[in-house]
Design an enzyme around this catalytic site. Sequence first.
Site, PDB file in Angstrom:
ATOM      1  N   GLU A  38      15.654   0.976  11.698  1.00 49.25           N
ATOM      2  CA  GLU A  38      15.079   1.827  10.765  1.00 49.25           C
ATOM      3  C   GLU A  38      14.106   0.274  10.105  1.00 49.25           C
ATOM      4  OE1 GLU A  38      17.938   3.037   8.011  1.00 49.25           O
ATOM      5  OE2 GLU A  38      18.525   4.668   9.183  1.00 49.25           O
ATOM      6  N   ARG A  64       9.042  -2.523 -12.652  1.00 49.82           N
ATOM      7  CA  ARG A  64       9.323  -2.162 -11.001  1.00 49.82           C
ATOM      8  C   ARG A  64      10.063  -1.103 -11.038  1.00 49.82           C
ATOM      9  NH1 ARG A  64       5.057  -3.892  -8.287  1.00 49.82           N
ATOM     10  NH2 ARG A  64       4.760  -6.296  -8.017  1.00 49.82           N
ATOM     11  N   GLU A  92      -7.060 -10.594  -6.113  1.00 49.92           N
ATOM     12  CA  GLU A  92      -5.555 -10.277  -7.022  1.00 49.92           C
ATOM     13  C   GLU A  92      -5.594 -11.362  -8.144  1.00 49.92           C
ATOM     14  OE1 GLU A  92      -3.622  -7.815  -6.923  1.00 49.92           O
ATOM     15  OE2 GLU A  92      -4.347  -6.927  -5.286  1.00 49.92           O
ATOM     16  N   SER A 113      11.528  -9.525   3.984  1.00 57.40           N
ATOM     17  CA  SER A 113      13.156  -9.086   4.280  1.00 57.40           C
ATOM     18  C   SER A 113      12.841  -8.534   5.771  1.00 57.40           C
ATOM     19  CB  SER A 113      13.087  -7.531   3.665  1.00 57.40           C
ATOM     20  OG  SER A 113      13.136  -7.912   2.088  1.00 57.40           O
ATOM     21  N   PRO A 114      13.271  -9.478   6.751  1.00 56.66           N
ATOM     22  CA  PRO A 114      13.119  -9.440   8.238  1.00 56.66           C
ATOM     23  C   PRO A 114      14.052  -8.494   8.843  1.00 56.66           C
ATOM     24  CG  PRO A 114      13.877 -11.615   7.522  1.00 56.66           C
ATOM     25  CD  PRO A 114      13.687 -11.077   6.279  1.00 56.66           C
ATOM     26  N   GLY A 115      15.183  -8.104   8.098  1.00 58.29           N
ATOM     27  CA  GLY A 115      16.084  -7.258   8.555  1.00 58.29           C
ATOM     28  C   GLY A 115      15.728  -5.714   8.738  1.00 58.29           C
ATOM     29  N   GLU A 119       6.807  -7.172   6.408  1.00 60.37           N
ATOM     30  CA  GLU A 119       5.825  -7.792   5.526  1.00 60.37           C
ATOM     31  C   GLU A 119       6.062  -9.188   5.410  1.00 60.37           C
ATOM     32  OE1 GLU A 119       4.902  -7.660   0.697  1.00 60.37           O
ATOM     33  OE2 GLU A 119       7.109  -7.341   1.236  1.00 60.37           O
ATOM     34  N   GLU A 140      -5.234   1.375 -10.938  1.00 62.96           N
ATOM     35  CA  GLU A 140      -5.309   2.175 -12.443  1.00 62.96           C
ATOM     36  C   GLU A 140      -3.739   2.540 -12.568  1.00 62.96           C
ATOM     37  OE1 GLU A 140      -6.019   6.757  -9.908  1.00 62.96           O
ATOM     38  OE2 GLU A 140      -7.555   5.395 -10.616  1.00 62.96           O
ATOM     39  N   GLU A 142      -1.313   0.086 -12.628  1.00 64.92           N
ATOM     40  CA  GLU A 142      -0.820  -0.886 -12.707  1.00 64.92           C
ATOM     41  C   GLU A 142      -0.877  -1.289 -14.165  1.00 64.92           C
ATOM     42  OE1 GLU A 142      -0.152  -4.389  -9.646  1.00 64.92           O
ATOM     43  OE2 GLU A 142      -2.576  -4.452 -10.514  1.00 64.92           O
TER      44      GLU A 142
END
Length: 182
Positions: A38, A64, A92, A113-115, A119, A140, A142
């Site tokens: 996955e 978050r 940014e 998160s290489p599992g 990213e 907008e 954030e």
Amino acid sequence: MKKFEEKTVHTESIYKGKVISLQVDDVSLPDGNTSKRELIKHPGAVAIIPITPEGKMVFVEQYRKALERSVVEIPAGKLEPGEGPDETAKRELEEETGYTTESLEFVTSFSTSPGFADEIVHLYLAKDLKKAENKLDGDEDEFVELIEASLQEAEEMEREQRIWDAKTAYALLYVKLKGLMS
């Protein structure tokens, strides 16, 4: 086949969103067996270590949803189509903090998160910060609060688990090891 390489036999797209997409891959394993993976596909992101002329590090605090709480982080954001990491970092920095810089230095890139996700975050150091004359508007949806902190204050936020994410923890370690703040 390279050692440990898994060859994709079939890919099923599950979801395509604004930020990520999810797919399930059937893979052939090095021993000849098959399995499922996955995977989250992400366009990549930048994170910035902003240090003010006064020697403070600039953070943003924001809610978050995945964690169901607010956390303190270094400014960051995803790469937009056709935009390189340097451009994204400058944009940014200004959107999230209201600062600009001519001193943007690439530090490193790393996988988050290489599992299960592809990213890659590109980390930059921004010094010689100046307040932007006409601050770029942020997203907008954030809502962020700026925090300028000394290294000691940042380490205290980390102990209190207000700083809770890997990119910010990495940034603090980098700043401390390089002696960029006292």
